[in-house]
Design a protein around this motif. Structure first.
Motif, PDB file in Angstrom:
ATOM      1  N   THR A 153      84.316 -30.885 -20.857  1.00  0.00           N
ATOM      2  CA  THR A 153      84.938 -32.203 -21.036  1.00  0.00           C
ATOM      3  C   THR A 153      83.938 -33.183 -21.619  1.00  0.00           C
ATOM      4  O   THR A 153      82.738 -33.119 -21.330  1.00  0.00           O
ATOM      5  CB  THR A 153      85.451 -32.759 -19.695  1.00  0.00           C
ATOM      6  OG1 THR A 153      86.428 -31.873 -19.166  1.00  0.00           O
ATOM      7  CG2 THR A 153      86.075 -34.141 -19.866  1.00  0.00           C
ATOM      8  N   GLN A 176      82.424 -34.778  -8.510  1.00  0.00           N
ATOM      9  CA  GLN A 176      81.930 -33.406  -8.408  1.00  0.00           C
ATOM     10  C   GLN A 176      82.977 -32.547  -7.696  1.00  0.00           C
ATOM     11  O   GLN A 176      83.290 -32.758  -6.524  1.00  0.00           O
ATOM     12  CB  GLN A 176      80.609 -33.387  -7.633  1.00  0.00           C
ATOM     13  CG  GLN A 176      80.005 -32.005  -7.437  1.00  0.00           C
ATOM     14  CD  GLN A 176      79.695 -31.303  -8.751  1.00  0.00           C
ATOM     15  OE1 GLN A 176      80.516 -30.528  -9.239  1.00  0.00           O
ATOM     16  NE2 GLN A 176      78.528 -31.599  -9.312  1.00  0.00           N
ATOM     17  N   THR A 177      83.512 -31.578  -8.429  1.00  0.00           N
ATOM     18  CA  THR A 177      84.515 -30.674  -7.872  1.00  0.00           C
ATOM     19  C   THR A 177      83.909 -29.342  -7.453  1.00  0.00           C
ATOM     20  O   THR A 177      84.640 -28.422  -7.087  1.00  0.00           O
ATOM     21  CB  THR A 177      85.624 -30.423  -8.916  1.00  0.00           C
ATOM     22  OG1 THR A 177      85.039 -29.882 -10.092  1.00  0.00           O
ATOM     23  CG2 THR A 177      86.339 -31.724  -9.250  1.00  0.00           C
ATOM     24  N   VAL A 180      81.105 -29.022 -11.657  1.00  0.00           N
ATOM     25  CA  VAL A 180      80.726 -29.978 -12.703  1.00  0.00           C
ATOM     26  C   VAL A 180      79.227 -29.901 -12.929  1.00  0.00           C
ATOM     27  O   VAL A 180      78.427 -29.967 -11.985  1.00  0.00           O
ATOM     28  CB  VAL A 180      81.130 -31.408 -12.297  1.00  0.00           C
ATOM     29  CG1 VAL A 180      80.608 -32.409 -13.333  1.00  0.00           C
ATOM     30  CG2 VAL A 180      82.646 -31.509 -12.194  1.00  0.00           C
ATOM     31  N   ASN A 230      83.267 -27.978 -16.718  1.00  0.00           N
ATOM     32  CA  ASN A 230      84.253 -28.130 -15.650  1.00  0.00           C
ATOM     33  C   ASN A 230      84.280 -26.953 -14.688  1.00  0.00           C
ATOM     34  O   ASN A 230      84.792 -27.074 -13.577  1.00  0.00           O
ATOM     35  CB  ASN A 230      85.671 -28.273 -16.235  1.00  0.00           C
ATOM     36  CG  ASN A 230      85.775 -29.441 -17.186  1.00  0.00           C
ATOM     37  OD1 ASN A 230      85.063 -30.427 -17.032  1.00  0.00           O
ATOM     38  ND2 ASN A 230      86.650 -29.319 -18.173  1.00  0.00           N
ATOM     39  N   ARG A 235      90.748 -29.262 -14.491  1.00  0.00           N
ATOM     40  CA  ARG A 235      90.181 -30.389 -13.752  1.00  0.00           C
ATOM     41  C   ARG A 235      90.900 -31.683 -14.120  1.00  0.00           C
ATOM     42  O   ARG A 235      91.141 -31.962 -15.278  1.00  0.00           O
ATOM     43  CB  ARG A 235      88.687 -30.518 -14.064  1.00  0.00           C
ATOM     44  CG  ARG A 235      87.998 -31.608 -13.268  1.00  0.00           C
ATOM     45  CD  ARG A 235      86.531 -31.733 -13.678  1.00  0.00           C
ATOM     46  NE  ARG A 235      85.895 -32.786 -12.915  1.00  0.00           N
ATOM     47  CZ  ARG A 235      85.997 -34.090 -13.216  1.00  0.00           C
ATOM     48  NH1 ARG A 235      86.701 -34.468 -14.277  1.00  0.00           N
ATOM     49  NH2 ARG A 235      85.397 -35.000 -12.457  1.00  0.00           N
ATOM     50  N   SER A 236      91.178 -32.487 -13.117  1.00  0.00           N
ATOM     51  CA  SER A 236      91.806 -33.789 -13.333  1.00  0.00           C
ATOM     52  C   SER A 236      90.734 -34.868 -13.377  1.00  0.00           C
ATOM     53  O   SER A 236      89.748 -34.834 -12.629  1.00  0.00           O
ATOM     54  CB  SER A 236      92.791 -34.100 -12.197  1.00  0.00           C
ATOM     55  OG  SER A 236      93.281 -35.421 -12.315  1.00  0.00           O
ATOM     56  N   ASP A 240      87.605 -40.039 -11.896  1.00  0.00           N
ATOM     57  CA  ASP A 240      86.460 -40.455 -12.698  1.00  0.00           C
ATOM     58  C   ASP A 240      86.602 -41.935 -13.096  1.00  0.00           C
ATOM     59  O   ASP A 240      87.726 -42.469 -13.186  1.00  0.00           O
ATOM     60  CB  ASP A 240      86.339 -39.602 -13.969  1.00  0.00           C
ATOM     61  CG  ASP A 240      86.190 -38.121 -13.653  1.00  0.00           C
ATOM     62  OD1 ASP A 240      85.796 -37.792 -12.513  1.00  0.00           O
ATOM     63  OD2 ASP A 240      86.474 -37.284 -14.551  1.00  0.00           O
TER      64      ASP A 240
END
Length: 263
Positions: A153, A176-177, A180, A230, A235-236, A240
């Motif tokens: 992204t 942070q998922t 990232v 990602n 990822r949404s 952010d």
């Protein structure tokens, strides 16, 4: 052996000089005589016959010598030279070069690939309602670059100021998922004018640009971008966001907002 005989015959033929006139006179005298001949003594007839035989033999030898001399003297025919006329070369026929259509230029792949830290400028500016914010001389809008994928992204921030800025701090926060990872930053202003840092804080990957003391940002429009991987899941970007704090001759101003997909 054959050469020796030939040489002797040639020498004999060259040495012999027959007197044809005397030979013819003797023959004519022998033929002219009385119609009734008296019987001669056997010895006389034999002598005449021997004389005639000698003359005949001499004639034969003379004739043969002349023939041999003619044969020896005659130059041997030179072998006929076979003249071969060179075939006229046929004109070279050049095969036409294969003509192939000029290859159609292929647009290069986007510079933003998986795990790449190469900066990529934003492709389009967001619409007025896409993550837009305005305060004092500042205007901002956040968007997701159209070349982003489920693996990578780029979050773009468009910033405008109507007054020169003597202080500017830009912060982009990416939630942070678990997958990232920073791959780079990018901006249209000179990189030497800013101190750029990327670090994790409070469950987010924080990108920060701080204008160095003594530097000035002119009144104009600029672009900033944060790039990251990602992982392998969709990822949404709903969590952010960005924040901009600035100081100019007219005072301080701040704008903030989020990142929305580019239309």
């Amino acid at each position: 052996m054959n050469e020796d005989i030939t040489r002797q015959l040639r020498e004999a033929a060259e040495a012999h000089r027959p007197d044809r006139a005397q030979m013819l006179a003797r023959v004519e005298r022998g033929m002219a005589g009385p119609a009734v001949r008296h019987r001669a003594r056997p010895f006389a007839r034999s002598g005449t016959r021997v004389a005639l035989a000698g003359l005949a033999a001499a004639g034969v030898l003379a004739t043969g010598g002349l023939a041999v001399a003619a044969i020896v003297a005659a130059p041997s025919p030179s072998p006929s030279a076979t003249v071969t006329t060179p075939a006229t070369p046929s004109p070279a026929v050049s095969s036409p070069r294969p003509t192939s259509p000029r290859p159609t230029p292929v647009a290069p792949a986007p510079a933003t690939t998986l795990g790449s830290s190469r900066p990529t400028p934003p492709t389009t500016s967001p619409s007025p309602s896409a993550g837009e914010s305005q305060n004092g001389p500042l205007w901002s809008a956040g968007s997701l670059d159209s070349r982003s994928t489920i693996y990578w992204t780029q979050s773009n921030l468009a910033l405008k100021t109507t007054q020169p800025l003597t202080s500017l701090t830009i912060e982009i926060r990416i939630v942070q998922t678990g997958a990232v990872k920073n791959t780079g930053t990018w901006q249209t202003l000179p990189s030497d004018d800013f101190t750029v840092t990327v670090q994790e804080a409070d469950g987010a990957l924080v990108y920060r640009w701080v204008l160095k003391p003594g530097r000035t940002v002119p009144a104009a429009g600029f672009e900033f971008a944060a790039q990251f991987n990602n992982g392998t899941a969709v990822r949404s970007a709903a969590g952010d966001g960005y924040r901009v704090d600035a100081q100019g001759s007219g005072g301080s101003a701040s704008v903030r907002g989020g990142f929305v997909p580019t239309r």
